[in-house]
Every structure is written in structure tokens, then in C-alpha cells.
Design a protein around this motif. Structure first.
Motif, PDB file in Angstrom:
ATOM      1  N   ARG A  28      46.047  31.832  39.367  1.00 19.83           N
ATOM      2  CA  ARG A  28      47.372  31.904  38.745  1.00 19.83           C
ATOM      3  C   ARG A  28      47.271  31.794  37.224  1.00 19.83           C
TER       4      ARG A  28
ATOM      5  N   ALA B 238      46.502  36.725  31.284  1.00 20.97           N
ATOM      6  CA  ALA B 238      46.426  38.178  31.094  1.00 20.97           C
ATOM      7  C   ALA B 238      47.793  38.743  30.711  1.00 20.97           C
ATOM      8  N   ALA B 239      48.841  38.247  31.364  1.00 24.26           N
ATOM      9  CA  ALA B 239      50.192  38.699  31.037  1.00 24.26           C
ATOM     10  C   ALA B 239      50.562  38.309  29.615  1.00 24.26           C
ATOM     11  N   ARG B 240      50.173  37.100  29.230  1.00 19.47           N
ATOM     12  CA  ARG B 240      50.461  36.659  27.871  1.00 19.47           C
ATOM     13  C   ARG B 240      49.725  37.515  26.841  1.00 19.47           C
TER      14      ARG B 240
ATOM     15  N   VAL C 290      48.857  40.639  27.114  1.00  9.71           N
ATOM     16  CA  VAL C 290      49.550  41.930  27.016  1.00  9.71           C
ATOM     17  C   VAL C 290      50.836  41.780  26.205  1.00  9.71           C
ATOM     18  N   ASP C 291      51.549  40.679  26.405  1.00  6.86           N
ATOM     19  CA  ASP C 291      52.773  40.430  25.640  1.00  6.86           C
ATOM     20  C   ASP C 291      52.488  40.350  24.143  1.00  6.86           C
TER      21      ASP C 291
ATOM     22  N   ARG D  95      46.009  35.032  35.765  1.00  9.60           N
ATOM     23  CA  ARG D  95      47.047  36.051  35.792  1.00  9.60           C
ATOM     24  C   ARG D  95      48.062  35.827  34.670  1.00  9.60           C
ATOM     25  N   GLU D  96      48.450  34.564  34.463  1.00 11.78           N
ATOM     26  CA  GLU D  96      49.410  34.237  33.408  1.00 11.78           C
ATOM     27  C   GLU D  96      48.816  34.494  32.024  1.00 11.78           C
TER      28      GLU D  96
ATOM     29  N   ARG E 224      50.472  47.580  22.456  1.00 11.37           N
ATOM     30  CA  ARG E 224      50.554  47.568  23.912  1.00 11.37           C
ATOM     31  C   ARG E 224      49.813  48.749  24.542  1.00 11.37           C
TER      32      ARG E 224
END
Length: 255
Positions: free
Chosen positions: A124, A130-132, A134-135, A127-128, A143
Motif C-alpha cells: 500500500r 508512486a501515485a504521489r 505522478v502527482d 502504491r501511495e 506528467r
């Protein structure tokens, strides 16, 4: 109320050369502060003292009312200070998103055992993170280049990637060392907008920059160094007409 960053009487010498001498200034929370001066004025040395790359011979540095002048660099990052560098320092063989993930590492808990066992909390967390990442790439306008190798990005994009990596560390203060270096006019204009958006996130900014147009437009307070000493500080309007600053940059005509 104390300033976010307090630099008090800081001095640093290398052998017989005093690079920074008795420098004092504050950075207020939520502000954009410029540190300027001619080449060799001691600006980058001051940054390196704040970020723990050097230790001051004398003086103190406090961040969020806590002494940081004897802390290690990674502890200063964890305390809430992130930076970019005068010369781009990216992992050139890694992708843009991997570079930003490297900046996020200080906020993750996983270690060698977690990497081996991969418990649900680590999956988890990854995953968080990686999302951060990209943000943050989206925030700086990269992006669409997340999977490109850093070495293949244009120079201006590499500069923005460094900023994204710094932001991924959840800083309260971002230190930018000549962020417009090597940028063209359009890229510099975009950088000014990016600095404004970073500030709107509640992040304080301290920057070195030789582009005086950028400094005067982006900063609300300016500190000027010459030969390692502070010679002036104040608003952009005051700095523009300060005789000592004009002399430092332009010199005086011999009669």
C-alpha cells in the motif's frame, strides 16, 4: 513569533578563505525569499550550511525553532527542508517518476525486511508513493514524461524534475539553487508561475538566482551577500535602489 528559518551569525572558512562571515537573516513562513550577490559572494555555501552539507564554524541555524546546524543532511530533510542544486543532480539512468520516488523515500517506512516479505502495508505504501510521484510530476508539468529517462529530458525539464523530487519529500521549506539556470525566456516565465503555485501550497521558498527579473517578480524579501558578508536586505523595491547593492553588481567608476 519565531521565523520558520533563523540564520544567526553564521561563519564558514575553508583554509584561509572565509566564504561566509557573520551572516544573519530570517525566512518567514509562507514567504519567497531571494539570496543574491555577485559570483563568489557565499550564496551556495550558505545553502550548504542550512542543508547540512557543511557545518558552520560559528553561529546557529534554527528551523521551526529547532537547532539544525549540527544535524546530518538526511535528518534535515526529514525535519522539513528539501533542496535543488546549482548543477542538476538527477539519477540520469532512472526514469522521471523513479527520480521523484527517490525524493519520497524519506517519508516511507519500508526497509530491507519489508522489501523481502512485502507485507500488505508496504504494498500500500509503495502504491501511495508512486501515485504521489505522478502527482508531483503533473504539478511541475511533466506528467506525460513520467517514464522517460532523466538523461533524455531537456535541460529545463530536468530542472523541473529536481523541483518535483524536492516536493515529494513533503517539505515546509524548499531551497532552490539557481532554478532558472540554463532556461530560456519561456521556461523562466513558467518557473515564475511554478514558484507561485508552490507557495500557494503553503511551502516557503528560499532561492539563489542570477536572473534579476525573476528575483524581483517572484520574491517579496531579498538578502544580498558580497564577499561572504550580508550587505543589504529588504523588499525588491528597496534592493533595486540600494547604493551598496548597485556598487556590488556594477562597480564604481574610477575618477
Amino acid at each position: 513569533m519565531s521565523a520558520l528559518l533563523e540564520v544567526r551569525g553564521v561563519t564558514k572558512s575553508f583554509g584561509g578563505l572565509t566564504a561566509v562571515s557573520d551572516v544573519t537573516f530570517d525566512v518567514q513562513a509562507g514567504s519567497v525569499v531571494g539570496l543574491i550577490g555577485p559570483n563568489g559572494a557565499g550564496k551556495t555555501t550558505t545553502f550548504n550550511l542550512i542543508t547540512g552539507n557543511y557545518r558552520a564554524d560559528h553561529g546557529t541555524i534554527r528551523f521551526q525553532d529547532r537547532a539544525i546546524d549540527r544535524m546530518r543532511t538526511h535528518k534535515i530533510v526529514q525535519a522539513g527542508i528539501a533542496r535543488t542544486f546549482q548543477n542538476v543532480r538527477l539519477f540520469q539512468q532512472l526514469s522521471a517518476v523513479e527520480n521523484v520516488l527517490a525524493g519520497r523515500h524519506c517519508r516511507t517506512r519500508s526497509g530491507a525486511l519489508g522489501a523481502l516479505l512485502r507485507p500488505p502495508w508496504q504494498v500500500r505504501e509503495e502504491r501511495e508513493a508512486a501515485a504521489r510521484a505522478v502527482d508531483e510530476l503533473a504539478f511541475v508539468g511533466l506528467r506525460g514524461r513520467a517514464m522517460e529517462l532523466a538523461k533524455n529530458l531537456a535541460y529545463g525539464d530536468q530542472r523541473r524534475l529536481e523541483i518535483a523530487r524536492a516536493l515529494a519529500a513533503d517539505p515546509r521549506l524548499v531551497i532552490l539553487d539557481e532554478p532558472a539556470g540554463g532556461m530560456n525566456e519561456q521556461e523562466t516565465e513558467e518557473l515564475i508561475g511554478l514558484i507561485g503555485r508552490i507557495r500557494a501550497r503553503g511551502i516557503t521558498i528560499l532561492l539563489i538566482e542570477h536572473d534579476m527579473s525573476l528575483v524581483m517578480r517572484a520574491c517579496e524579501h531579498i538578502v544580498v551577500l558580497e564577499y561572504g558578508q550580508k550587505i543589504a536586505e529588504g523588499s525588491p523595491a528597496a534592493i533595486q535602489v540600494n547604493p551598496r547593492v548597485i556598487e556590488a553588481y556594477l562597480g564604481t567608476e574610477e575618477v
